[in-house]
Scaffold this active site. Structure first.
Site, PDB file in Angstrom:
ATOM      1  N   HIS A  53      44.511  29.763 -23.587  1.00  0.00           N
ATOM      2  CA  HIS A  53      43.530  30.598 -24.293  1.00  0.00           C
ATOM      3  C   HIS A  53      43.218  31.811 -23.432  1.00  0.00           C
ATOM      4  O   HIS A  53      42.742  31.683 -22.312  1.00  0.00           O
ATOM      5  CB  HIS A  53      42.240  29.800 -24.566  1.00  0.00           C
ATOM      6  CG  HIS A  53      42.365  28.885 -25.743  1.00  0.00           C
ATOM      7  ND1 HIS A  53      41.288  28.566 -26.527  1.00  0.00           N
ATOM      8  CD2 HIS A  53      43.428  28.237 -26.256  1.00  0.00           C
ATOM      9  CE1 HIS A  53      41.702  27.747 -27.493  1.00  0.00           C
ATOM     10  NE2 HIS A  53      42.994  27.519 -27.344  1.00  0.00           N
ATOM     11  N   PRO A  56      27.388  21.008 -20.887  1.00  0.00           N
ATOM     12  CA  PRO A  56      28.776  21.399 -21.169  1.00  0.00           C
ATOM     13  C   PRO A  56      28.944  22.835 -21.678  1.00  0.00           C
ATOM     14  O   PRO A  56      30.052  23.274 -21.948  1.00  0.00           O
ATOM     15  CB  PRO A  56      29.219  20.385 -22.219  1.00  0.00           C
ATOM     16  CG  PRO A  56      28.018  19.707 -22.694  1.00  0.00           C
ATOM     17  CD  PRO A  56      26.924  19.927 -21.717  1.00  0.00           C
ATOM     18  N   LYS A 108      32.328  23.223 -17.513  1.00  0.00           N
ATOM     19  CA  LYS A 108      32.511  23.101 -16.064  1.00  0.00           C
ATOM     20  C   LYS A 108      32.588  21.661 -15.552  1.00  0.00           C
ATOM     21  O   LYS A 108      33.073  21.429 -14.439  1.00  0.00           O
ATOM     22  CB  LYS A 108      31.351  23.806 -15.331  1.00  0.00           C
ATOM     23  CG  LYS A 108      31.388  25.318 -15.460  1.00  0.00           C
ATOM     24  CD  LYS A 108      32.649  25.898 -14.882  1.00  0.00           C
ATOM     25  CE  LYS A 108      32.901  27.325 -15.332  1.00  0.00           C
ATOM     26  NZ  LYS A 108      34.333  27.658 -15.342  1.00  0.00           N
TER      27      LYS A 108
HETATM   28  P1  FAS Z   1      33.468   9.792 -15.413  1.00  0.00           P
HETATM   29  O1  FAS Z   1      32.069   9.438 -15.796  1.00  0.00           O
HETATM   30  O2  FAS Z   1      34.365  10.416 -16.422  1.00  0.00           O
HETATM   31  O3  FAS Z   1      34.227   8.478 -14.897  1.00  0.00           O
HETATM   32  C1  FAS Z   1      33.570   7.541 -14.074  1.00  0.00           C
HETATM   33  C2  FAS Z   1      34.276   6.207 -14.233  1.00  0.00           C
HETATM   34  O4  FAS Z   1      33.676   5.262 -13.326  1.00  0.00           O
HETATM   35  C3  FAS Z   1      34.108   5.626 -15.630  1.00  0.00           C
HETATM   36  O5  FAS Z   1      35.353   5.257 -16.149  1.00  0.00           O
HETATM   37  C4  FAS Z   1      33.188   4.428 -15.428  1.00  0.00           C
HETATM   38  O6  FAS Z   1      33.496   3.369 -16.308  1.00  0.00           O
HETATM   39  C5  FAS Z   1      33.486   4.040 -13.991  1.00  0.00           C
HETATM   40  N1  FAS Z   1      32.390   3.322 -13.344  1.00  0.00           N
HETATM   41  C6  FAS Z   1      31.072   3.590 -13.422  1.00  0.00           C
HETATM   42  N2  FAS Z   1      30.371   2.693 -12.686  1.00  0.00           N
HETATM   43  C7  FAS Z   1      31.287   1.832 -12.134  1.00  0.00           C
HETATM   44  C8  FAS Z   1      31.181   0.694 -11.296  1.00  0.00           C
HETATM   45  N3  FAS Z   1      29.996   0.268 -10.864  1.00  0.00           N
HETATM   46  N4  FAS Z   1      32.316   0.057 -10.944  1.00  0.00           N
HETATM   47  C9  FAS Z   1      33.525   0.510 -11.369  1.00  0.00           C
HETATM   48  N5  FAS Z   1      33.697   1.579 -12.177  1.00  0.00           N
HETATM   49  C10 FAS Z   1      32.573   2.235 -12.548  1.00  0.00           C
HETATM   50  N6  FAS Z   1      32.699  18.283 -19.379  1.00  0.00           N
HETATM   51  C11 FAS Z   1      33.249  19.420 -19.861  1.00  0.00           C
HETATM   52  O7  FAS Z   1      33.811  20.200 -19.077  1.00  0.00           O
HETATM   53  N7  FAS Z   1      33.181  19.706 -21.200  1.00  0.00           N
HETATM   54  C12 FAS Z   1      32.585  18.844 -22.101  1.00  0.00           C
HETATM   55  O8  FAS Z   1      32.525  19.107 -23.295  1.00  0.00           O
HETATM   56  C13 FAS Z   1      32.022  17.646 -21.645  1.00  0.00           C
HETATM   57  N8  FAS Z   1      31.427  16.748 -22.519  1.00  0.00           N
HETATM   58  C14 FAS Z   1      30.874  15.588 -22.010  1.00  0.00           C
HETATM   59  C15 FAS Z   1      30.264  14.632 -22.863  1.00  0.00           C
HETATM   60  C16 FAS Z   1      29.685  13.455 -22.333  1.00  0.00           C
HETATM   61  C17 FAS Z   1      29.040  12.434 -23.260  1.00  0.00           C
HETATM   62  C18 FAS Z   1      29.704  13.237 -20.944  1.00  0.00           C
HETATM   63  C19 FAS Z   1      29.069  11.981 -20.359  1.00  0.00           C
HETATM   64  C20 FAS Z   1      30.319  14.168 -20.100  1.00  0.00           C
HETATM   65  C21 FAS Z   1      30.914  15.338 -20.629  1.00  0.00           C
HETATM   66  N9  FAS Z   1      31.552  16.269 -19.809  1.00  0.00           N
HETATM   67  C22 FAS Z   1      32.099  17.412 -20.267  1.00  0.00           C
HETATM   68  C23 FAS Z   1      31.636  16.050 -18.425  1.00  0.00           C
HETATM   69  C24 FAS Z   1      32.773  15.071 -18.207  1.00  0.00           C
HETATM   70  O9  FAS Z   1      33.948  15.631 -18.706  1.00  0.00           O
HETATM   71  C25 FAS Z   1      32.800  14.793 -16.739  1.00  0.00           C
HETATM   72  O10 FAS Z   1      32.683  15.980 -15.973  1.00  0.00           O
HETATM   73  C26 FAS Z   1      34.021  14.047 -16.317  1.00  0.00           C
HETATM   74  O11 FAS Z   1      34.140  12.895 -17.121  1.00  0.00           O
HETATM   75  C27 FAS Z   1      33.859  13.717 -14.845  1.00  0.00           C
HETATM   76  O12 FAS Z   1      34.793  12.793 -14.526  1.00  0.00           O
HETATM   77  P2  FAS Z   1      34.466  11.639 -13.445  1.00  0.00           P
HETATM   78  O13 FAS Z   1      33.813  12.261 -12.275  1.00  0.00           O
HETATM   79  O14 FAS Z   1      35.751  10.908 -13.305  1.00  0.00           O
HETATM   80  O15 FAS Z   1      33.352  10.723 -14.122  1.00  0.00           O
HETATM   81  C1  PHB Z   2      35.309  20.960 -25.895  1.00  0.00           C
HETATM   82  O1  PHB Z   2      34.989  19.746 -25.907  1.00  0.00           O
HETATM   83  O2  PHB Z   2      36.343  21.392 -26.451  1.00  0.00           O
HETATM   84  C2  PHB Z   2      34.410  21.923 -25.159  1.00  0.00           C
HETATM   85  C3  PHB Z   2      33.209  21.461 -24.662  1.00  0.00           C
HETATM   86  C4  PHB Z   2      32.387  22.345 -23.985  1.00  0.00           C
HETATM   87  C5  PHB Z   2      32.789  23.663 -23.826  1.00  0.00           C
HETATM   88  C6  PHB Z   2      34.002  24.115 -24.321  1.00  0.00           C
HETATM   89  C7  PHB Z   2      34.829  23.240 -25.002  1.00  0.00           C
HETATM   90  O3  PHB Z   2      31.970  24.525 -23.160  1.00  0.00           O
END
Ligand code: FAS
Ligand code: PHB
Length: 402
Positions: free
Chosen positions: A75, A296, A300
């Site tokens: 993009h 979000p 980032k």
């Molecule tokens: P994660 O939370 O993805 O992964 C952590 C892992 O650790 C999970 O699989 C969990 O099950 C495991 N875990 C937790 N406790 C544990 C324990 N005690 N023992 C063993 N395992 C354990 N970012 C964007 O850039 N754009 C978005 O649109 C966006 N939307 C999001 C929507 C939601 C609902 C959430 C919660 C986050 C969103 N994010 C978004 C941010 C998201 O993408 C995170 O930045 C990303 O998942 C970070 O990855 P991890 O650091 O791996 O954490």
């Molecule tokens: C997406 O989930 O595609 C997404 C989420 C947050 C953004 C941009 C894209 O800021």
């Protein structure tokens, strides 16, 4: 108790843990991942969609970008719409060539899981009651239960990649943790649908009725979000209600061509800014959402997790390749410098694009705060320099070498 040993114990098989594990595997550094849920459950969480160039480069370095390079959509810009008027942020021109890639976090995670399985690297899914012991000593270890058997994983280092609700951050004594938090008074109701996207590029929409985001996963899968009250319940939203409200918040030209369909995923995410200002405790290192959360709006979250991974990976390479532990001491400082830039940009975009109604914000009436934010948005969209400020941050600031 069954005792295992490894060099790096990774808690969490989200993108942080899997990406770090893949980089370590390629460097010949032994690591074990302990994940609380199943791989299918991890893949069922629909999250990020936009990857910075730094993320793509790191995935390539990890040998995990084959499908990303094949299927990811480059993009060169995105839009910010106010009512029926859309302002395009020409990322490529304004940054001298930088762009972002649209490729779902689920796909990134799937690719990393498949590579890890193919490499035969050890991953314990459904691992319960993980605990980190003696992170300050040379005998650091992680205990957990797996298939009714107690395990002890003796390791040199623990990478806490267990997200916001994990155990790693809590293992750092409270008195050593300085935590900063801003909880926003609204959430994002997200829908994934097998419908063609309403535009070729991502569109952030500011409207009197509230924020909306029109994104995508491919040219047949769309991802939409609506700003909803903080206490909103997803069961209050039928697909019909969602599409009707989205139409009201999109620019008319987009609303007229919106293709609706059955949602294949629907959920509400809370919005918060959070930073834990200690990301290391002896041999324990916090990575990604375990240490920081962003709203979000700036795309980032996943991208900041990647820069943490890059920094920790570099430091661990120095330890195992050169027997040099000096970089470990700089992990928090270097990681947080980029984290705070991402936090600020995400907070800034969230304030500018959401409708705070008559809520009191920063000690002022909502209507007053909205005037400040509208003026700020008009200023940045109204000049090339202003749009460049947005573009440079959206494509991602450079990664810092540790
Ligand atoms: P994660 O939370 O993805 O992964 C952590 C892992 O650790 C999970 O699989 C969990 O099950 C495991 N875990 C937790 N406790 C544990 C324990 N005690 N023992 C063993 N395992 C354990 N970012 C964007 O850039 N754009 C978005 O649109 C966006 N939307 C999001 C929507 C939601 C609902 C959430 C919660 C986050 C969103 N994010 C978004 C941010 C998201 O993408 C995170 O930045 C990303 O998942 C970070 O990855 P991890 O650091 O791996 O954490
Ligand atoms: C997406 O989930 O595609 C997404 C989420 C947050 C953004 C941009 C894209 O800021």
């Amino acid at each position: 108790m069954q005792t295992l040993t490894t060099q790096v114990a990774i808690i969490g098989a989200g993108p942080s843990g899997l990406l770090l594990g893949q980089l370590l595997n390629r460097a010949g550094i032994d690591n074990v991942i302990i994940e609380r849920v199943s791989g299918e459950y991890v893949l069922g969480r629909i999250r990020a969609g936009i990857l910075e160039q730094g993320f793509v480069d790191l995935a390539r370095e990890a040998g995990a970008a084959y499908r990303l390079d094949e299927e990811g959509a480059v993009h060169e810009g995105f839009s910010i719409a106010q009512g029926d008027r859309a302002h395009r942020i020409d990322l490529k021109t304004l940054t001298g060539g930088d762009v972002v890639v649209c490729y779902g976090q689920v796909e990134v995670t799937r690719d990393l899981m498949q590579l890890r399985a193919a490499a035969g690297a050890t991953t314990f899914y459904h691992a319960a009651d993980a605990k980190i012991h003696e992170p300050l000593s040379a005998n650091s270890r992680v205990t957990f239960r797996y298939e009714d058997q107690d395990y002890e994983l003796v390791c040199d280092f623990v990478a806490g990649c267990d997200g916001f609700h994990g155990i790693s951050r809590q293992t750092i004594p409270q008195k050593l943790r300085t935590e900063h938090e801003r909880v926003y008074p609204f959430g994002w109701l997200g829908v994934l649908s097998e419908t063609p996207p309403v535009a070729d590029e991502i569109m952030y929409c500011k409207s009197q009725r509230g924020f909306a985001l029109a994104s995508m996963r491919s040219n047949t899968i769309s991802r939409y979000y609506l700003q909803v009250p903080i206490d909103e319940k997803v069961e209050n939203w039928t697909d019909a209600l969602f599409w009707a409200e989205l139409r009201r918040r999109l620019p008319k030209v987009c609303a007229d061509r919106l293709v609706t369909g059955a949602s294949i995923e629907k959920s509400i995410a809370p919005l918060r800014s959070f930073v834990c200002e200690e990301m290391r405790y002896g041999n324990l290192f916090l990575v990604g959402d375990a240490a920081h959360i962003v709203p979000p709006t700036g795309a980032k979250g996943l991208n900041l997790a990647a820069s943490d991974v890059a920094i920790l990976y570099q430091a661990l390479r120095r330890v195992y390749d050169d027997d040099d532990r000096s970089s470990l001491a700089r992990y928090t400082e270097v990681a947080l410098r980029r984290v705070w830039h991402g936090e600020r940009f995400s907070w800034w975009m969230t304030n500018m694009l959401h409708n705070f109604g008559d809520m009191t914000v920063d000690g002022m009436a909502g209507a007053t705060f909205s005037r400040f934010m509208q003026s700020q948005l008009d200023y940045y969209l109204g000049s090339e320099n202003g749009r460049r400020v947005i573009a440079e941050q959206y494509v991602g600031l450079p990664y810092e070498k540790i």
